[in-house]
Design a protein around this motif. Structure first.
Motif, PDB file in Angstrom:
ATOM      1  N   GLY A   1      -1.062  12.275 -24.460  1.00 59.59           N
ATOM      2  CA  GLY A   1      -0.989  11.780 -25.830  1.00 59.59           C
ATOM      3  C   GLY A   1      -0.605  10.312 -25.885  1.00 59.59           C
ATOM      4  N   LYS A   2       0.378   9.906 -25.081  1.00 62.45           N
ATOM      5  CA  LYS A   2       0.781   8.497 -25.037  1.00 62.45           C
ATOM      6  C   LYS A   2      -0.360   7.619 -24.534  1.00 62.45           C
ATOM      7  CE  LYS A   2       5.718   9.228 -24.365  1.00 62.45           C
ATOM      8  NZ  LYS A   2       6.858   9.081 -23.436  1.00 62.45           N
ATOM      9  N   THR A   3      -1.088   8.110 -23.547  1.00 63.31           N
ATOM     10  CA  THR A   3      -2.207   7.350 -22.998  1.00 63.31           C
ATOM     11  C   THR A   3      -3.285   7.131 -24.047  1.00 63.31           C
ATOM     12  OG1 THR A   3      -1.772   8.274 -20.807  1.00 63.31           O
ATOM     13  CG2 THR A   3      -3.945   7.314 -21.169  1.00 63.31           C
ATOM     14  N   ILE A   4      -3.624   8.162 -24.775  1.00 65.94           N
ATOM     15  CA  ILE A   4      -4.646   8.053 -25.815  1.00 65.94           C
ATOM     16  C   ILE A   4      -4.182   7.109 -26.916  1.00 65.94           C
ATOM     17  CG2 ILE A   4      -5.864   9.324 -27.627  1.00 65.94           C
ATOM     18  CD1 ILE A   4      -5.945  11.705 -25.660  1.00 65.94           C
ATOM     19  N   LYS A   5      -2.907   7.199 -27.289  1.00 67.45           N
ATOM     20  CA  LYS A   5      -2.347   6.326 -28.327  1.00 67.45           C
ATOM     21  C   LYS A   5      -2.436   4.857 -27.906  1.00 67.45           C
ATOM     22  CE  LYS A   5       1.890   5.704 -31.002  1.00 67.45           C
ATOM     23  NZ  LYS A   5       3.261   6.187 -31.196  1.00 67.45           N
ATOM     24  N   GLU A   6      -2.058   4.548 -26.671  1.00 62.73           N
ATOM     25  CA  GLU A   6      -2.124   3.174 -26.177  1.00 62.73           C
ATOM     26  C   GLU A   6      -3.564   2.686 -26.087  1.00 62.73           C
ATOM     27  OE1 GLU A   6       0.264   0.901 -25.489  1.00 62.73           O
ATOM     28  OE2 GLU A   6       1.670   2.335 -26.366  1.00 62.73           O
ATOM     29  N   PHE A   7      -4.470   3.565 -25.714  1.00 62.42           N
ATOM     30  CA  PHE A   7      -5.890   3.220 -25.612  1.00 62.42           C
ATOM     31  C   PHE A   7      -6.436   2.828 -26.979  1.00 62.42           C
ATOM     32  CE2 PHE A   7     -10.414   4.421 -25.055  1.00 62.42           C
ATOM     33  CZ  PHE A   7     -10.698   3.634 -23.955  1.00 62.42           C
ATOM     34  N   LYS A   8      -6.119   3.626 -28.007  1.00 61.55           N
ATOM     35  CA  LYS A   8      -6.571   3.318 -29.366  1.00 61.55           C
ATOM     36  C   LYS A   8      -5.948   2.017 -29.861  1.00 61.55           C
ATOM     37  CE  LYS A   8      -7.493   8.003 -30.976  1.00 61.55           C
ATOM     38  NZ  LYS A   8      -7.100   9.045 -31.944  1.00 61.55           N
ATOM     39  N   LYS A   9      -4.670   1.804 -29.549  1.00 57.25           N
ATOM     40  CA  LYS A   9      -3.970   0.594 -29.970  1.00 57.25           C
ATOM     41  C   LYS A   9      -4.624  -0.644 -29.363  1.00 57.25           C
ATOM     42  CE  LYS A   9       0.609  -1.509 -29.745  1.00 57.25           C
ATOM     43  NZ  LYS A   9       1.962  -1.364 -29.207  1.00 57.25           N
ATOM     44  N   SER A  10      -4.999  -0.566 -28.100  1.00 56.77           N
ATOM     45  CA  SER A  10      -5.623  -1.710 -27.445  1.00 56.77           C
ATOM     46  C   SER A  10      -6.983  -2.019 -28.059  1.00 56.77           C
ATOM     47  CB  SER A  10      -5.747  -1.478 -25.944  1.00 56.77           C
ATOM     48  OG  SER A  10      -6.662  -0.445 -25.658  1.00 56.77           O
ATOM     49  N   PHE A  11      -7.751  -1.009 -28.448  1.00 56.76           N
ATOM     50  CA  PHE A  11      -9.034  -1.245 -29.095  1.00 56.76           C
ATOM     51  C   PHE A  11      -8.852  -1.914 -30.449  1.00 56.76           C
ATOM     52  CE2 PHE A  11     -11.371   1.570 -26.182  1.00 56.76           C
ATOM     53  CZ  PHE A  11     -12.498   0.782 -26.016  1.00 56.76           C
ATOM     54  N   LYS A  12      -7.813  -1.509 -31.202  1.00 54.50           N
ATOM     55  CA  LYS A  12      -7.548  -2.136 -32.491  1.00 54.50           C
ATOM     56  C   LYS A  12      -7.173  -3.606 -32.309  1.00 54.50           C
ATOM     57  CE  LYS A  12      -6.124   1.999 -34.979  1.00 54.50           C
ATOM     58  NZ  LYS A  12      -5.008   2.715 -35.618  1.00 54.50           N
ATOM     59  N   GLU A  13      -6.366  -3.895 -31.287  1.00 52.73           N
ATOM     60  CA  GLU A  13      -5.968  -5.276 -31.021  1.00 52.73           C
ATOM     61  C   GLU A  13      -7.168  -6.122 -30.614  1.00 52.73           C
ATOM     62  OE1 GLU A  13      -2.885  -5.054 -28.119  1.00 52.73           O
ATOM     63  OE2 GLU A  13      -1.396  -4.332 -29.558  1.00 52.73           O
ATOM     64  N   ILE A  14      -8.048  -5.574 -29.821  1.00 56.42           N
ATOM     65  CA  ILE A  14      -9.247  -6.303 -29.408  1.00 56.42           C
ATOM     66  C   ILE A  14     -10.115  -6.609 -30.628  1.00 56.42           C
ATOM     67  CG2 ILE A  14     -11.429  -6.117 -28.143  1.00 56.42           C
ATOM     68  CD1 ILE A  14      -9.875  -4.557 -25.991  1.00 56.42           C
ATOM     69  N   GLY A  15     -10.255  -5.629 -31.511  1.00 51.99           N
ATOM     70  CA  GLY A  15     -11.056  -5.827 -32.725  1.00 51.99           C
ATOM     71  C   GLY A  15     -10.462  -6.882 -33.633  1.00 51.99           C
ATOM     72  N   SER A  16      -9.145  -6.898 -33.786  1.00 48.57           N
ATOM     73  CA  SER A  16      -8.513  -7.899 -34.646  1.00 48.57           C
ATOM     74  C   SER A  16      -8.614  -9.289 -34.021  1.00 48.57           C
ATOM     75  CB  SER A  16      -7.060  -7.535 -34.929  1.00 48.57           C
ATOM     76  OG  SER A  16      -6.292  -7.598 -33.746  1.00 48.57           O
ATOM     77  N   ASP A  17      -8.534  -9.389 -32.697  1.00 49.51           N
ATOM     78  CA  ASP A  17      -8.695 -10.677 -32.024  1.00 49.51           C
ATOM     79  C   ASP A  17     -10.101 -11.235 -32.234  1.00 49.51           C
ATOM     80  OD1 ASP A  17      -6.112 -10.582 -31.101  1.00 49.51           O
ATOM     81  OD2 ASP A  17      -6.652  -9.917 -29.067  1.00 49.51           O
ATOM     82  N   GLU A  18     -11.112 -10.371 -32.180  1.00 51.47           N
ATOM     83  CA  GLU A  18     -12.487 -10.817 -32.395  1.00 51.47           C
ATOM     84  C   GLU A  18     -12.688 -11.299 -33.824  1.00 51.47           C
ATOM     85  OE1 GLU A  18     -15.132  -7.695 -31.242  1.00 51.47           O
ATOM     86  OE2 GLU A  18     -14.634  -7.885 -29.117  1.00 51.47           O
ATOM     87  N   GLU A  19     -12.078 -10.613 -34.790  1.00 51.02           N
ATOM     88  CA  GLU A  19     -12.197 -11.026 -36.185  1.00 51.02           C
ATOM     89  C   GLU A  19     -11.532 -12.383 -36.402  1.00 51.02           C
ATOM     90  OE1 GLU A  19     -10.700  -7.972 -38.734  1.00 51.02           O
ATOM     91  OE2 GLU A  19     -12.168  -6.510 -38.038  1.00 51.02           O
ATOM     92  N   GLU A  20     -10.382 -12.618 -35.764  1.00 52.11           N
ATOM     93  CA  GLU A  20      -9.694 -13.903 -35.883  1.00 52.11           C
ATOM     94  C   GLU A  20     -10.547 -15.018 -35.290  1.00 52.11           C
ATOM     95  OE1 GLU A  20      -5.855 -13.656 -34.089  1.00 52.11           O
ATOM     96  OE2 GLU A  20      -5.136 -12.159 -35.532  1.00 52.11           O
ATOM     97  N   ASN A  21     -11.185 -14.751 -34.157  1.00 53.78           N
ATOM     98  CA  ASN A  21     -12.033 -15.760 -33.529  1.00 53.78           C
ATOM     99  C   ASN A  21     -13.218 -16.096 -34.410  1.00 53.78           C
ATOM    100  OD1 ASN A  21     -10.373 -15.936 -31.306  1.00 53.78           O
ATOM    101  ND2 ASN A  21     -11.557 -14.488 -30.085  1.00 53.78           N
TER     102      ASN A  21
END
Length: 62
Positions: free
Chosen positions: A35-55
């Motif tokens: 469960g922790k692994t899946i949570k961190e995986f989803k969190k990293s995808f959200k961060e990547i998406g927000s970084d792309e939007e900022e760029n």
């Protein structure tokens, strides 16, 4: 009910095999870690998406 093409009988067999291999004491620990692994995986995808939007928004600014 089918999950990823797996029926209820197949799911029960898989869970029974996991119970035999890992034992009843380790299954909750394995579930928490998964469960922790899946949570961190989803969190990293959200961060990547927000970084792309900022760029993209920075590129549009003159």
């Amino acid at each position: 009910m089918k999950i990823f093409g797996i029926g209820m009988q197949e799911l029960l067999i898989i869970l029974l095999i996991c119970l035999l291999v890992f034992g009843a004491a380790r299954l909750p620990e394995i579930g928490r870690a998964l469960g922790k692994t899946i949570k961190e995986f989803k969190k990293s995808f959200k961060e990547i998406g927000s970084d792309e939007e900022e760029n993209k928004s920075e590129e549009k600014k003159p």
